[in-house]
Design a protein around this motif. Structure first.
Motif, PDB file in Angstrom:
ATOM      1  N   ILE B   6       0.842  -1.202   0.000  1.00 23.99           N
ATOM      2  CA  ILE B   6       0.000   0.000   0.000  1.00 23.99           C
ATOM      3  C   ILE B   6       0.876   1.251   0.000  1.00 23.99           C
ATOM      4  O   ILE B   6       1.860   1.330   0.739  1.00 23.99           O
ATOM      5  CB  ILE B   6      -0.921   0.038   1.253  1.00 23.99           C
ATOM      6  CG1 ILE B   6      -1.949  -1.103   1.235  1.00 23.99           C
ATOM      7  CG2 ILE B   6      -1.624   1.378   1.388  1.00 23.99           C
ATOM      8  CD1 ILE B   6      -3.139  -0.899   0.329  1.00 23.99           C
ATOM      9  N   ASP B   7       0.504   2.209  -0.834  1.00 25.33           N
ATOM     10  CA  ASP B   7       1.130   3.543  -0.803  1.00 25.33           C
ATOM     11  C   ASP B   7       0.035   4.510  -0.372  1.00 25.33           C
ATOM     12  O   ASP B   7      -0.788   4.923  -1.192  1.00 25.33           O
ATOM     13  CB  ASP B   7       1.671   3.908  -2.191  1.00 25.33           C
ATOM     14  CG  ASP B   7       2.316   5.288  -2.182  1.00 25.33           C
ATOM     15  OD1 ASP B   7       3.036   5.606  -1.219  1.00 25.33           O
ATOM     16  OD2 ASP B   7       2.094   6.055  -3.140  1.00 25.33           O
ATOM     17  N   PRO B   8       0.001   4.844   0.936  1.00 24.79           N
ATOM     18  CA  PRO B   8      -1.148   5.588   1.463  1.00 24.79           C
ATOM     19  C   PRO B   8      -1.291   7.001   0.885  1.00 24.79           C
ATOM     20  O   PRO B   8      -0.296   7.671   0.598  1.00 24.79           O
ATOM     21  CB  PRO B   8      -0.858   5.675   2.976  1.00 24.79           C
ATOM     22  CG  PRO B   8       0.190   4.665   3.249  1.00 24.79           C
ATOM     23  CD  PRO B   8       0.994   4.570   1.988  1.00 24.79           C
ATOM     24  N   LEU B  45     -11.805   9.546   4.072  1.00 21.48           N
ATOM     25  CA  LEU B  45     -11.190   8.466   4.846  1.00 21.48           C
ATOM     26  C   LEU B  45     -12.165   7.298   4.977  1.00 21.48           C
ATOM     27  O   LEU B  45     -11.768   6.134   4.969  1.00 21.48           O
ATOM     28  CB  LEU B  45     -10.763   8.975   6.231  1.00 21.48           C
ATOM     29  CG  LEU B  45      -9.588   9.962   6.224  1.00 21.48           C
ATOM     30  CD1 LEU B  45      -9.379  10.558   7.604  1.00 21.48           C
ATOM     31  CD2 LEU B  45      -8.301   9.296   5.737  1.00 21.48           C
ATOM     32  N   TYR B  46     -13.439   7.630   5.064  1.00 21.46           N
ATOM     33  CA  TYR B  46     -14.478   6.592   5.151  1.00 21.46           C
ATOM     34  C   TYR B  46     -14.513   5.760   3.864  1.00 21.46           C
ATOM     35  O   TYR B  46     -14.519   4.526   3.892  1.00 21.46           O
ATOM     36  CB  TYR B  46     -15.837   7.262   5.402  1.00 21.46           C
ATOM     37  CG  TYR B  46     -16.992   6.306   5.462  1.00 21.46           C
ATOM     38  CD1 TYR B  46     -17.217   5.531   6.587  1.00 21.46           C
ATOM     39  CD2 TYR B  46     -17.856   6.170   4.374  1.00 21.46           C
ATOM     40  CE1 TYR B  46     -18.282   4.642   6.642  1.00 21.46           C
ATOM     41  CE2 TYR B  46     -18.924   5.286   4.421  1.00 21.46           C
ATOM     42  CZ  TYR B  46     -19.121   4.531   5.561  1.00 21.46           C
ATOM     43  OH  TYR B  46     -20.178   3.642   5.608  1.00 21.46           O
ATOM     44  N   VAL B  47     -14.498   6.462   2.732  1.00 25.04           N
ATOM     45  CA  VAL B  47     -14.500   5.767   1.427  1.00 25.04           C
ATOM     46  C   VAL B  47     -13.230   4.925   1.290  1.00 25.04           C
ATOM     47  O   VAL B  47     -13.268   3.754   0.899  1.00 25.04           O
ATOM     48  CB  VAL B  47     -14.596   6.795   0.266  1.00 25.04           C
ATOM     49  CG1 VAL B  47     -14.405   6.110  -1.087  1.00 25.04           C
ATOM     50  CG2 VAL B  47     -15.921   7.533   0.314  1.00 25.04           C
ATOM     51  N   LEU B  48     -12.096   5.518   1.659  1.00 20.13           N
ATOM     52  CA  LEU B  48     -10.812   4.802   1.575  1.00 20.13           C
ATOM     53  C   LEU B  48     -10.847   3.533   2.421  1.00 20.13           C
ATOM     54  O   LEU B  48     -10.408   2.462   1.974  1.00 20.13           O
ATOM     55  CB  LEU B  48      -9.681   5.728   2.046  1.00 20.13           C
ATOM     56  CG  LEU B  48      -8.298   5.087   2.149  1.00 20.13           C
ATOM     57  CD1 LEU B  48      -7.811   4.615   0.781  1.00 20.13           C
ATOM     58  CD2 LEU B  48      -7.293   6.063   2.760  1.00 20.13           C
ATOM     59  N   HIS B  49     -11.369   3.656   3.627  1.00 21.17           N
ATOM     60  CA  HIS B  49     -11.446   2.512   4.541  1.00 21.17           C
ATOM     61  C   HIS B  49     -12.275   1.379   3.932  1.00 21.17           C
ATOM     62  O   HIS B  49     -11.889   0.209   3.990  1.00 21.17           O
ATOM     63  CB  HIS B  49     -12.065   2.988   5.864  1.00 21.17           C
ATOM     64  CG  HIS B  49     -12.113   1.949   6.928  1.00 21.17           C
ATOM     65  ND1 HIS B  49     -13.283   1.487   7.472  1.00 21.17           N
ATOM     66  CD2 HIS B  49     -11.133   1.246   7.546  1.00 21.17           C
ATOM     67  CE1 HIS B  49     -13.020   0.571   8.379  1.00 21.17           C
ATOM     68  NE2 HIS B  49     -11.722   0.410   8.457  1.00 21.17           N
ATOM     69  N   ALA B  83      -4.381   9.158   6.305  1.00 21.92           N
ATOM     70  CA  ALA B  83      -4.762   8.011   5.466  1.00 21.92           C
ATOM     71  C   ALA B  83      -4.024   6.760   5.939  1.00 21.92           C
ATOM     72  O   ALA B  83      -4.586   5.664   5.998  1.00 21.92           O
ATOM     73  CB  ALA B  83      -4.428   8.299   4.005  1.00 21.92           C
ATOM     74  N   ARG B  84      -2.770   6.950   6.322  1.00 22.77           N
ATOM     75  CA  ARG B  84      -1.948   5.833   6.796  1.00 22.77           C
ATOM     76  C   ARG B  84      -2.546   5.215   8.067  1.00 22.77           C
ATOM     77  O   ARG B  84      -2.515   4.010   8.268  1.00 22.77           O
ATOM     78  CB  ARG B  84      -0.544   6.374   7.086  1.00 22.77           C
ATOM     79  CG  ARG B  84       0.525   5.340   7.090  1.00 22.77           C
ATOM     80  CD  ARG B  84       1.870   6.032   7.170  1.00 22.77           C
ATOM     81  NE  ARG B  84       2.939   5.093   7.001  1.00 22.77           N
ATOM     82  CZ  ARG B  84       3.370   4.279   7.946  1.00 22.77           C
ATOM     83  NH1 ARG B  84       2.822   4.329   9.128  1.00 22.77           N
ATOM     84  NH2 ARG B  84       4.350   3.436   7.708  1.00 22.77           N
ATOM     85  N   GLY B  85      -3.093   6.069   8.934  1.00 18.64           N
ATOM     86  CA  GLY B  85      -3.748   5.585  10.143  1.00 18.64           C
ATOM     87  C   GLY B  85      -4.910   4.661   9.798  1.00 18.64           C
ATOM     88  O   GLY B  85      -5.097   3.607  10.420  1.00 18.64           O
ATOM     89  N   VAL B  86      -5.666   5.035   8.762  1.00 16.39           N
ATOM     90  CA  VAL B  86      -6.814   4.229   8.345  1.00 16.39           C
ATOM     91  C   VAL B  86      -6.340   2.917   7.699  1.00 16.39           C
ATOM     92  O   VAL B  86      -6.959   1.863   7.868  1.00 16.39           O
ATOM     93  CB  VAL B  86      -7.713   5.061   7.394  1.00 16.39           C
ATOM     94  CG1 VAL B  86      -8.756   4.210   6.710  1.00 16.39           C
ATOM     95  CG2 VAL B  86      -8.377   6.188   8.186  1.00 16.39           C
TER      96      VAL B  86
END
Lengths: 168, 168
Positions: B6-8, B45-49, B83-86
């Motif tokens: 992954i490349d956040p 972040l929700y969509v990314l998650h 993003a990395r946290g997610v």
């Protein structure tokens, strides 16, 4: 309006639940969500996410937190920002809007002076919420401060809106 | 072993699914998870998650990503770290271990030279995975690189372990 103030952090994340009713603020609870330091960063974020979901499940209608600026320790900043990502995610998962305030905005709203000292902010929190002592630890106090900041802004907005509706 | 690299990023998060079997690497899929810029950070972040959960649901056994260093644009850095946290949370939610590599470690593993140029890395990815062209966009290529880096390390570890078990 039930406001949840958050001071993001991976080891210790401050939270505060503040109720604003008819222009009066009342603190329902505040404290810190801690994660065990023996866990990996990913596992700590997992624990934090679960704790945040519990806090927000009490019916928080808005999440208030400080805007993040990077200027000090980069490693700490990465950890804070990673935790912040999880905080924002938890809000979005519940469809709760997020309000961000800069540190001077928080101080201005709480103390009336954007460059107030930490101690002055804590003393004003104690008075505003009628607490027996200064709120502790710092992370919890910071969460209380940003929640009170949002309450002040919401109160002001409400007053302005009502004013605008008055017949002249 | 199914490795997810992954490349956040919040606007565009690179991902790569790489299979390591009997010392051979094969790319299963790679690309970018994008989030609409019209959304708020929390919503993105929700969509990314959600997208990450879909990617990891394919049976990824380990998540590989670059260690984060802050030195450039602070605003971008905050967004990347959030993003990395997610990303880390999504791994922990599935109980997938996380492996982190510094950019020089990734280059060393992929090209054999820790200060290789981006183009050299991409050319080596093309050859290693037998791709018709250089992998694009950069975020997807970076995700492929860190996945290949982990595959090399896992391959080396496996070989060393087998070597150690040989009778002398």
């Amino acid at each position: 309006m039930l406001i949840c103030g958050i001071d993001p952090g991976i080891g210790r994340c401050g939270y505060a639940l503040v109720e604003l009713t008819d222009g009066n603020v009342k603190v329902l609870s505040y404290g810190c969500l801690e994660t065990p330091s023996l866990l990996s960063t990913a596992e700590r974020l997992y624990v934090l996410h679960q704790r945040l979901q519990e806090v927000l499940a009490c019916g928080a209608e808005v999440l208030a937190l400080e805007a993040l600026f990077f200027n000090k320790n980069a490693r700490t900043a990465v950890n804070v920002a990673q935790a912040r990502g999880v905080v924002l995610l938890a809000a979005a998962e519940r469809g709760i809007p997020v309000a961000e305030y800069t540190p001077p905005e928080v101080k201005q709203a709480v103390v009336g002076y954007g460059r107030a000292e930490k101690r002055q902010v804590q003393e004003m929190l104690r008075r505003s919420f009628g607490l027996p002592d200064l709120p502790k630890p710092d992370d919890a106090a910071d969460a209380l401060a940003v929640a009170l900041c949002h309450a002040q802004v919401a109160r002001f907005t409400e007053r302005t809106r009502q004013g605008g509706e008055k017949p002249v």
